[in-house]
Design a protein around this motif. Structure first.
Motif, PDB file in Angstrom:
ATOM      1  N   PRO A 103       0.813  -1.213   0.000  1.00 58.30           N
ATOM      2  CA  PRO A 103       0.000   0.000   0.000  1.00 58.30           C
ATOM      3  C   PRO A 103       0.847   1.264   0.000  1.00 58.30           C
ATOM      4  CG  PRO A 103       0.213  -0.839   2.227  1.00 58.30           C
ATOM      5  CD  PRO A 103       0.966  -1.811   1.345  1.00 58.30           C
ATOM      6  N   GLY A 104       0.159   2.395   0.057  1.00 50.03           N
ATOM      7  CA  GLY A 104       0.824   3.675   0.256  1.00 50.03           C
ATOM      8  C   GLY A 104       1.805   4.007  -0.852  1.00 50.03           C
ATOM      9  N   ASN A 105       3.019   4.373  -0.435  1.00 46.41           N
ATOM     10  CA  ASN A 105       4.049   4.793  -1.384  1.00 46.41           C
ATOM     11  C   ASN A 105       5.048   3.679  -1.680  1.00 46.41           C
ATOM     12  OD1 ASN A 105       3.100   7.503  -1.638  1.00 46.41           O
ATOM     13  ND2 ASN A 105       3.941   7.931   0.393  1.00 46.41           N
ATOM     14  N   THR A 106       4.600   2.448  -1.653  1.00 46.30           N
ATOM     15  CA  THR A 106       5.476   1.321  -1.953  1.00 46.30           C
ATOM     16  C   THR A 106       6.112   1.502  -3.326  1.00 46.30           C
ATOM     17  OG1 THR A 106       4.175  -0.203  -0.592  1.00 46.30           O
ATOM     18  CG2 THR A 106       5.572  -1.180  -2.299  1.00 46.30           C
ATOM     19  N   GLN A 107       7.449   1.416  -3.356  1.00 51.23           N
ATOM     20  CA  GLN A 107       8.203   1.602  -4.595  1.00 51.23           C
ATOM     21  C   GLN A 107       8.670   0.243  -5.103  1.00 51.23           C
ATOM     22  OE1 GLN A 107       8.780   4.799  -6.034  1.00 51.23           O
ATOM     23  NE2 GLN A 107       7.271   5.359  -4.479  1.00 51.23           N
ATOM     24  N   SER A 108       8.103  -0.207  -6.207  1.00 51.59           N
ATOM     25  CA  SER A 108       8.527  -1.474  -6.801  1.00 51.59           C
ATOM     26  C   SER A 108       8.036  -1.538  -8.234  1.00 51.59           C
ATOM     27  CB  SER A 108       7.981  -2.668  -6.017  1.00 51.59           C
ATOM     28  OG  SER A 108       6.587  -2.843  -6.256  1.00 51.59           O
ATOM     29  N   ILE A 109       8.640  -2.427  -9.000  1.00 55.59           N
ATOM     30  CA  ILE A 109       8.182  -2.634 -10.373  1.00 55.59           C
ATOM     31  C   ILE A 109       6.770  -3.188 -10.378  1.00 55.59           C
ATOM     32  CG2 ILE A 109       8.562  -4.063 -12.433  1.00 55.59           C
ATOM     33  CD1 ILE A 109      11.570  -3.633 -11.993  1.00 55.59           C
ATOM     34  N   THR A 110       6.468  -4.089  -9.447  1.00 50.68           N
ATOM     35  CA  THR A 110       5.123  -4.669  -9.387  1.00 50.68           C
ATOM     36  C   THR A 110       4.079  -3.603  -9.089  1.00 50.68           C
ATOM     37  OG1 THR A 110       5.950  -6.851  -8.731  1.00 50.68           O
ATOM     38  CG2 THR A 110       3.660  -6.344  -8.199  1.00 50.68           C
ATOM     39  N   ASN A 111       4.366  -2.696  -8.160  1.00 48.95           N
ATOM     40  CA  ASN A 111       3.407  -1.636  -7.871  1.00 48.95           C
ATOM     41  C   ASN A 111       3.231  -0.675  -9.037  1.00 48.95           C
ATOM     42  OD1 ASN A 111       3.149  -2.467  -5.007  1.00 48.95           O
ATOM     43  ND2 ASN A 111       2.392  -0.385  -4.747  1.00 48.95           N
ATOM     44  N   SER A 112       4.366  -0.208  -9.589  1.00 46.89           N
ATOM     45  CA  SER A 112       4.273   0.828 -10.615  1.00 46.89           C
ATOM     46  C   SER A 112       3.787   0.298 -11.956  1.00 46.89           C
ATOM     47  CB  SER A 112       5.631   1.519 -10.792  1.00 46.89           C
ATOM     48  OG  SER A 112       6.614   0.601 -11.245  1.00 46.89           O
ATOM     49  N   SER A 113       4.115  -0.949 -12.276  1.00 45.33           N
ATOM     50  CA  SER A 113       3.783  -1.487 -13.599  1.00 45.33           C
ATOM     51  C   SER A 113       2.514  -2.322 -13.622  1.00 45.33           C
ATOM     52  CB  SER A 113       4.949  -2.342 -14.124  1.00 45.33           C
ATOM     53  OG  SER A 113       6.111  -1.569 -14.277  1.00 45.33           O
ATOM     54  N   ILE A 114       2.091  -2.812 -12.472  1.00 40.30           N
ATOM     55  CA  ILE A 114       0.936  -3.711 -12.444  1.00 40.30           C
ATOM     56  C   ILE A 114      -0.179  -3.174 -11.551  1.00 40.30           C
ATOM     57  CG2 ILE A 114       0.169  -6.020 -11.751  1.00 40.30           C
ATOM     58  CD1 ILE A 114       2.862  -7.075 -12.729  1.00 40.30           C
ATOM     59  N   ILE A 115       0.106  -2.982 -10.259  1.00 37.07           N
ATOM     60  CA  ILE A 115      -0.962  -2.632  -9.325  1.00 37.07           C
ATOM     61  C   ILE A 115      -1.551  -1.256  -9.642  1.00 37.07           C
ATOM     62  CG2 ILE A 115      -1.423  -2.049  -6.913  1.00 37.07           C
ATOM     63  CD1 ILE A 115       0.424  -4.353  -6.125  1.00 37.07           C
TER      64      ILE A 115
END
Length: 317
Positions: free
Chosen positions: A160-172
């Motif tokens: 959640p929140g400001n999680t920085q990852s490829i999965t967050n930015s590209s998928i979620i």
């Protein structure tokens, strides 16, 4: 006093919450611009690239958590990570503080072999080499009894929140907005992903467990690993959007990297997306059998309920 170095990121923020909930109210948050989390935290401005700043940030601490991160910029990693690690080791040694280092898996071979705490470092690229070097520096300092420390290692994040990852930015994040997700290279390979609140909660537990020190620990993940194809289907179900995505090929990522430094600097990580990623956290789960790992379904539902996603009625197509 338990001190978080690099407290402004998602992991540091969540760690402060779990330390207050489960262990102590005496928490110091350290960054260049620290912000209050629990309403009662001590805020301390410091630059970890400065040895005297780092020493002052650690002063009076019983336990220190190094959760700092750097932008996905290879030059910065090469220049700054060794300095940060040296300053933190020196400061903790001088102050007699125990150190908990939040680490990643960039130094591991990017193959389908299971990754355990005993996996030999075989980095692929400069960022992996630097991560291997700073982990080696800390292990050497531990072996020489310069300080008491432990290493917490985590695979790729989602959260959640400001999680920085490829999965967050590209998928979620795209799926949450009703847009098509982007998958690197393959959608049919198993992924090991850690839910950031689980990583922070487990790190707080390890830091406050005396016999955990002197070791490396893999932080706990849901072992019901999913392919990105299945993860996208589950995420879209939770968000109330369509499970649309496209798989980006190597040539497309190389082309994008000509115009986007972040994509270019992530190129050394691409082999991990072509193969199963099997991150094994059995050691932690055996030592802490009552720790409940968040399932992918519950993690994605929590992200949905945290208002990262729009209401179903307003989700675009």
């Amino acid at each position: 006093m338990q001190t978080i170095l690099g407290a402004s990121g998602q992991i540091g923020h969540e760690l402060a919450i779990y330390l207050k909930r489960d262990f102590t109210s005496d928490i110091r948050l350290v960054s260049r611009n620290p912000k209050q989390v629990n309403g009662s935290n001590q805020l301390h401005r410091a630059d970890l690239l400065d040895a005297s700043d780092t020493l002052g940030a650690v002063e009076g601490s019983e336990i220190v958590y190094l959760t700092a991160g750097l932008p996905m910029d290879t030059r910065l990693w090469v220049e700054q990570w060794p300095v940060i690690m040296t300053n933190v080791i020196d400061a903790c040694a001088a102050q007699g503080a125990r150190l908990v280092f939040f680490d990643n898996t960039y130094m591991y071979p990017q193959t389908d072999e299971p990754q355990t705490e005993n996996t030999t470092f075989r980095p692929h690229g400069e960022k992996g080499r630097i991560r291997a070097a700073i982990a080696g520096d800390l292990l050497s300092a531990m072996e020489k009894k310069r300080l008491t420390a432990l290493i917490c290692r985590a695979p790729e994040f989602y959260g959640p929140g400001n999680t920085q990852s490829i999965t967050n930015s590209s998928i979620i994040e795209p799926l949450a907005r009703g847009k098509a997700a982007r998958v690197f290279l393959r959608d049919d390979r198993l992924r090991s992903l850690i839910y950031t609140p689980d990583a922070s909660r487990a790190m707080a537990l390890l830091g406050n467990t005396g016999d955990a020190y002197g070791q490396t620990w893999h932080l706990p993940c849901d072992d019901d690993r999913l392919t990105y194809r299945a993860f996208i289907a589950l995420a879209a179900e939770q968000f109330g959007t369509e499970p649309r995505y496209r798989v980006l090929k190597r040539w497309q990522l190389r082309l994008a990297g000509l115009f986007n430094r972040r994509i270019r600097d992530a190129a050394e990580l691409l082999p991990r997306y072509e193969t199963d990623n099997i991150f094994v956290s059995d050691k932690f789960k055996t030592r802490f059998p009552d720790f409940r790992v968040t399932t992918f379904r519950k993690g994605l539902a929590s992200i949905r309920d945290g208002h990262l996603v729009p209401n179903k009625a307003s989700a675009g197509k």
